[in-house]
Design an enzyme around this catalytic site. Structure first.
Site, PDB file in Angstrom:
ATOM      1  N   HIS A 121       8.942 -99.929 -49.899  1.00 31.79           N
ATOM      2  CA  HIS A 121       8.737 -99.247 -51.176  1.00 31.79           C
ATOM      3  C   HIS A 121       9.458 -97.908 -51.194  1.00 31.79           C
ATOM      4  CE1 HIS A 121       6.715 -96.818 -54.242  1.00 31.79           C
ATOM      5  NE2 HIS A 121       6.294 -97.935 -54.789  1.00 31.79           N
ATOM      6  N   ALA A 143       1.793-107.229 -52.435  1.00 34.74           N
ATOM      7  CA  ALA A 143       1.767-108.107 -53.606  1.00 34.74           C
ATOM      8  C   ALA A 143       3.017-107.900 -54.443  1.00 34.74           C
ATOM      9  CB  ALA A 143       0.524-107.825 -54.449  1.00 34.74           C
ATOM     10  N   SER A 144       3.299-108.868 -55.263  1.00 30.83           N
ATOM     11  CA  SER A 144       4.392-108.745 -56.207  1.00 30.83           C
ATOM     12  C   SER A 144       3.973-107.805 -57.332  1.00 30.83           C
ATOM     13  CB  SER A 144       4.772-110.118 -56.754  1.00 30.83           C
ATOM     14  OG  SER A 144       5.984-110.051 -57.462  1.00 30.83           O
ATOM     15  N   GLY A 145       4.930-107.448 -58.159  1.00 30.55           N
ATOM     16  CA  GLY A 145       4.683-106.531 -59.261  1.00 30.55           C
ATOM     17  C   GLY A 145       6.014-106.187 -59.878  1.00 30.55           C
TER      18      GLY A 145
END
Length: 263
Positions: A15, A76-78
Protein backbone atom coordinates in the site's frame (compact mmCIF):
# COMPACT_ATOMS: atom_id res chain seq x y z
CA UNK A 1 18.26 -24.13 -1.39
CA UNK A 2 17.41 -21.75 -4.21
CA UNK A 3 14.21 -22.02 -6.23
CA UNK A 4 14.56 -21.96 -10.00
CA UNK A 5 13.03 -18.68 -11.19
CA UNK A 6 14.30 -18.47 -14.77
CA UNK A 7 13.21 -15.21 -16.39
CA UNK A 8 10.43 -14.67 -13.84
CA UNK A 9 10.45 -11.81 -11.33
CA UNK A 10 8.35 -11.49 -8.17
CA UNK A 11 6.80 -8.12 -7.36
CA UNK A 12 5.40 -7.69 -3.85
CA UNK A 13 2.83 -4.91 -4.07
CA UNK A 14 2.33 -2.82 -0.94
CA UNK A 15 0.00 0.00 0.00
CA UNK A 16 2.64 2.50 1.11
CA UNK A 17 2.50 5.02 3.94
CA UNK A 18 4.10 8.25 5.10
CA UNK A 19 5.22 6.21 8.11
CA UNK A 20 7.98 3.61 7.73
CA UNK A 21 5.99 0.67 9.17
CA UNK A 22 4.44 -0.48 5.90
CA UNK A 23 7.73 -0.34 4.00
CA UNK A 24 9.48 -2.26 6.77
CA UNK A 25 6.82 -4.98 6.59
CA UNK A 26 7.36 -5.32 2.83
CA UNK A 27 11.13 -5.53 3.27
CA UNK A 28 10.64 -8.18 5.92
CA UNK A 29 8.51 -10.26 3.53
CA UNK A 30 11.17 -9.92 0.85
CA UNK A 31 13.91 -11.07 3.24
CA UNK A 32 11.87 -14.06 4.38
CA UNK A 33 11.05 -15.12 0.82
CA UNK A 34 14.73 -14.87 -0.07
CA UNK A 35 15.56 -17.04 2.94
CA UNK A 36 13.10 -19.62 1.54
CA UNK A 37 15.11 -19.70 -1.70
CA UNK A 38 13.11 -17.31 -3.89
CA UNK A 39 15.03 -14.82 -5.99
CA UNK A 40 14.35 -11.91 -8.35
CA UNK A 41 12.16 -10.17 -5.76
CA UNK A 42 11.12 -6.54 -6.16
CA UNK A 43 8.89 -4.30 -4.06
CA UNK A 44 6.56 -1.57 -5.32
CA UNK A 45 4.15 0.72 -3.47
CA UNK A 46 0.84 2.12 -4.57
CA UNK A 47 1.36 5.46 -2.82
CA UNK A 48 3.51 7.47 -0.38
CA UNK A 49 6.51 5.07 -0.30
CA UNK A 50 9.36 4.35 -2.71
CA UNK A 51 9.90 2.62 -5.03
CA UNK A 52 6.55 3.06 -6.70
CA UNK A 53 4.93 0.20 -8.58
CA UNK A 54 5.83 1.92 -11.85
CA UNK A 55 9.48 2.26 -10.79
CA UNK A 56 9.62 -1.40 -9.81
CA UNK A 57 8.08 -2.44 -13.13
CA UNK A 58 10.66 -0.37 -15.02
CA UNK A 59 13.46 -2.03 -13.05
CA UNK A 60 12.07 -5.48 -13.81
CA UNK A 61 11.92 -4.68 -17.52
CA UNK A 62 15.40 -3.13 -17.54
CA UNK A 63 16.82 -6.18 -15.76
CA UNK A 64 15.68 -8.40 -18.61
CA UNK A 65 12.89 -10.41 -17.01
CA UNK A 66 10.13 -11.74 -19.21
CA UNK A 67 7.43 -12.60 -16.68
CA UNK A 68 6.14 -10.90 -13.53
CA UNK A 69 4.35 -12.52 -10.59
CA UNK A 70 2.70 -9.57 -8.82
CA UNK A 71 1.55 -10.56 -5.33
CA UNK A 72 -0.39 -7.92 -3.38
CA UNK A 73 0.34 -7.86 0.34
CA UNK A 74 -3.20 -6.64 0.98
CA UNK A 75 -5.93 -8.15 3.15
CA UNK A 76 -8.84 -7.36 0.85
CA UNK A 77 -9.62 -5.95 -2.54
CA UNK A 78 -10.97 -2.44 -2.91
CA UNK A 79 -10.46 0.66 -5.01
CA UNK A 80 -6.68 0.35 -4.83
CA UNK A 81 -6.78 -3.22 -6.11
CA UNK A 82 -9.45 -2.70 -8.76
CA UNK A 83 -8.82 0.88 -9.93
CA UNK A 84 -5.42 2.22 -8.88
CA UNK A 85 -2.93 -0.65 -9.10
CA UNK A 86 -3.79 -2.46 -12.38
CA UNK A 87 -2.78 0.43 -14.69
CA UNK A 88 0.47 0.82 -12.71
CA UNK A 89 1.14 -2.82 -13.59
CA UNK A 90 0.39 -1.88 -17.23
CA UNK A 91 -2.78 -3.99 -17.15
CA UNK A 92 -5.95 -3.08 -19.02
CA UNK A 93 -9.23 -2.69 -17.16
CA UNK A 94 -10.36 -6.10 -15.88
CA UNK A 95 -7.13 -7.82 -16.94
CA UNK A 96 -5.16 -9.91 -14.43
CA UNK A 97 -3.10 -12.12 -16.74
CA UNK A 98 -1.39 -11.74 -20.04
CA UNK A 99 1.10 -9.62 -21.97
CA UNK A 100 1.80 -6.04 -20.90
CA UNK A 101 4.02 -3.34 -22.36
CA UNK A 102 6.63 -1.94 -19.98
CA UNK A 103 8.94 0.73 -21.39
CA UNK A 104 8.67 -0.78 -24.85
CA UNK A 105 9.22 -4.37 -23.72
CA UNK A 106 6.54 -7.08 -23.60
CA UNK A 107 6.27 -8.94 -20.30
CA UNK A 108 3.79 -11.59 -19.19
CA UNK A 109 1.94 -10.42 -16.07
CA UNK A 110 0.26 -12.50 -13.36
CA UNK A 111 -1.62 -10.33 -10.84
CA UNK A 112 -2.69 -12.40 -7.85
CA UNK A 113 -5.31 -11.65 -5.20
CA UNK A 114 -5.14 -10.44 -1.57
CA UNK A 115 -4.83 -13.05 1.17
CA UNK A 116 -7.71 -12.15 3.49
CA UNK A 117 -9.86 -15.18 2.66
CA UNK A 118 -7.08 -17.66 3.51
CA UNK A 119 -8.30 -19.90 6.41
CA UNK A 120 -4.89 -19.56 8.06
CA UNK A 121 -5.63 -15.90 8.78
CA UNK A 122 -8.41 -16.68 11.28
CA UNK A 123 -6.13 -19.18 13.01
CA UNK A 124 -3.43 -16.52 13.36
CA UNK A 125 -5.97 -14.11 14.84
CA UNK A 126 -7.26 -16.74 17.25
CA UNK A 127 -3.78 -17.40 18.62
CA UNK A 128 -3.08 -13.69 19.04
CA UNK A 129 -6.37 -13.21 20.88
CA UNK A 130 -5.74 -16.18 23.18
CA UNK A 131 -2.32 -14.81 24.14
CA UNK A 132 -3.72 -11.36 24.95
CA UNK A 133 -6.93 -12.21 26.77
CA UNK A 134 -7.17 -12.34 30.58
CA UNK A 135 -10.83 -11.51 31.21
CA UNK A 136 -13.59 -13.78 32.49
CA UNK A 137 -16.05 -12.51 29.89
CA UNK A 138 -14.03 -11.17 26.95
CA UNK A 139 -15.44 -9.87 23.71
CA UNK A 140 -13.56 -9.66 20.42
CA UNK A 141 -14.00 -6.84 17.91
CA UNK A 142 -12.37 -7.34 14.51
CA UNK A 143 -11.79 -3.91 12.98
CA UNK A 144 -11.42 -3.30 9.26
CA UNK A 145 -10.51 -0.26 7.22
CA UNK A 146 -13.78 -0.13 5.30
CA UNK A 147 -14.24 0.49 1.59
CA UNK A 148 -16.70 1.95 -0.90
CA UNK A 149 -16.60 -1.48 -2.55
CA UNK A 150 -17.97 -4.61 -0.81
CA UNK A 151 -14.75 -6.64 -0.65
CA UNK A 152 -13.33 -5.31 2.61
CA UNK A 153 -16.59 -5.81 4.49
CA UNK A 154 -16.89 -9.35 3.14
CA UNK A 155 -13.37 -10.27 4.32
CA UNK A 156 -13.76 -8.69 7.76
CA UNK A 157 -17.13 -10.36 8.38
CA UNK A 158 -15.77 -13.68 7.06
CA UNK A 159 -12.90 -13.70 9.55
CA UNK A 160 -15.14 -12.60 12.42
CA UNK A 161 -17.50 -15.47 11.57
CA UNK A 162 -14.61 -17.94 11.50
CA UNK A 163 -13.40 -16.72 14.89
CA UNK A 164 -16.90 -17.12 16.30
CA UNK A 165 -17.04 -20.76 15.19
CA UNK A 166 -13.69 -21.33 16.95
CA UNK A 167 -15.35 -20.84 20.32
CA UNK A 168 -14.13 -17.35 21.16
CA UNK A 169 -17.46 -16.21 22.59
CA UNK A 170 -18.86 -12.85 21.55
CA UNK A 171 -17.17 -11.78 18.31
CA UNK A 172 -18.08 -8.53 16.59
CA UNK A 173 -16.79 -6.66 13.59
CA UNK A 174 -16.66 -2.95 12.85
CA UNK A 175 -15.11 -0.45 10.43
CA UNK A 176 -13.06 2.68 10.75
CA UNK A 177 -14.76 4.36 7.79
CA UNK A 178 -17.07 3.89 4.80
CA UNK A 179 -18.86 0.74 6.04
CA UNK A 180 -21.24 0.01 8.89
CA UNK A 181 -21.25 -0.91 11.68
CA UNK A 182 -18.82 1.70 12.98
CA UNK A 183 -16.46 1.11 15.89
CA UNK A 184 -18.14 3.19 18.60
CA UNK A 185 -21.63 1.61 18.57
CA UNK A 186 -20.20 -1.91 18.33
CA UNK A 187 -17.96 -1.28 21.34
CA UNK A 188 -20.95 0.09 23.24
CA UNK A 189 -22.98 -3.00 22.36
CA UNK A 190 -20.25 -5.34 23.59
CA UNK A 191 -19.95 -3.45 26.86
CA UNK A 192 -23.73 -3.32 27.36
CA UNK A 193 -23.80 -7.11 27.03
CA UNK A 194 -21.49 -7.36 30.03
CA UNK A 195 -18.01 -7.84 28.55
CA UNK A 196 -15.32 -7.19 31.16
CA UNK A 197 -12.63 -7.07 28.49
CA UNK A 198 -12.74 -6.10 24.82
CA UNK A 199 -9.94 -7.21 22.51
CA UNK A 200 -9.79 -4.92 19.51
CA UNK A 201 -8.19 -6.80 16.62
CA UNK A 202 -7.21 -4.55 13.71
CA UNK A 203 -7.23 -6.55 10.48
CA UNK A 204 -4.60 -4.26 8.96
CA UNK A 205 -1.15 -4.95 7.51
CA UNK A 206 0.80 -2.39 9.51
CA UNK A 207 0.63 0.67 11.70
CA UNK A 208 -0.26 3.93 10.01
CA UNK A 209 -2.55 6.94 10.35
CA UNK A 210 -5.70 4.90 10.91
CA UNK A 211 -4.26 2.65 13.61
CA UNK A 212 -2.21 5.36 15.30
CA UNK A 213 -4.58 8.32 15.10
CA UNK A 214 -8.13 7.39 14.06
CA UNK A 215 -8.98 4.23 15.97
CA UNK A 216 -7.52 4.75 19.50
CA UNK A 217 -9.93 7.54 20.56
CA UNK A 218 -12.85 5.49 19.26
CA UNK A 219 -11.93 2.72 21.73
CA UNK A 220 -11.11 5.09 24.61
CA UNK A 221 -7.32 4.89 24.23
CA UNK A 222 -4.74 7.54 23.43
CA UNK A 223 -2.00 7.21 20.81
CA UNK A 224 0.58 4.65 21.83
CA UNK A 225 -1.62 2.78 24.29
CA UNK A 226 -2.34 -0.89 23.75
CA UNK A 227 -4.17 -1.26 27.06
CA UNK A 228 -6.54 0.87 29.07
CA UNK A 229 -9.26 0.75 31.70
CA UNK A 230 -12.56 2.38 30.89
CA UNK A 231 -15.48 3.17 33.16
CA UNK A 232 -18.63 1.99 31.43
CA UNK A 233 -21.73 3.05 33.34
CA UNK A 234 -19.98 2.60 36.68
CA UNK A 235 -18.32 -0.68 35.72
CA UNK A 236 -14.58 -0.96 35.00
CA UNK A 237 -13.71 -2.73 31.76
CA UNK A 238 -10.38 -3.43 30.06
CA UNK A 239 -9.67 -2.47 26.46
CA UNK A 240 -6.83 -4.30 24.73
CA UNK A 241 -5.64 -3.07 21.34
CA UNK A 242 -3.72 -5.72 19.41
CA UNK A 243 -1.04 -5.07 16.83
CA UNK A 244 -1.65 -5.44 13.07
CA UNK A 245 -0.87 -8.80 11.55
CA UNK A 246 1.68 -8.07 8.82
CA UNK A 247 4.77 -9.32 10.67
CA UNK A 248 3.44 -12.82 11.26
CA UNK A 249 5.84 -15.25 9.50
CA UNK A 250 3.00 -17.51 8.41
CA UNK A 251 1.84 -14.79 6.03
CA UNK A 252 5.14 -15.20 4.20
CA UNK A 253 4.21 -18.85 3.74
CA UNK A 254 0.91 -17.72 2.21
CA UNK A 255 2.82 -15.50 -0.23
CA UNK A 256 5.17 -18.37 -1.06
CA UNK A 257 2.28 -20.69 -1.91
CA UNK A 258 0.76 -18.05 -4.17
CA UNK A 259 4.07 -17.55 -5.99
CA UNK A 260 4.64 -21.28 -6.48
CA UNK A 261 1.46 -21.52 -8.54
CA UNK A 262 3.23 -19.64 -11.33
CA UNK A 263 6.56 -21.46 -11.23
Amino acid sequence: MSIEMGKKAILIVGHGSRYTYNKNIMLLQKERLEAMGFGNIYIGFNEASKPTIQEAMSSIAADGFEEVIAVPFFIASGLHMTRDIPPKLCLSEGQREGPVNVDGRTLIMHFDTPFGDEPLLAQILKERIALASTGDKPAVMVVGHGSRLPYNKEIISLNASRLSTMGLGDVYYAFNEFNDPKIEPVLEEALDKGADEVLVVPLFISLGDHLKNDIPPKIHLVDGQSYGEYDHKGRKVIIRYLLPIGEDPRLTEVLAEKIKRYL
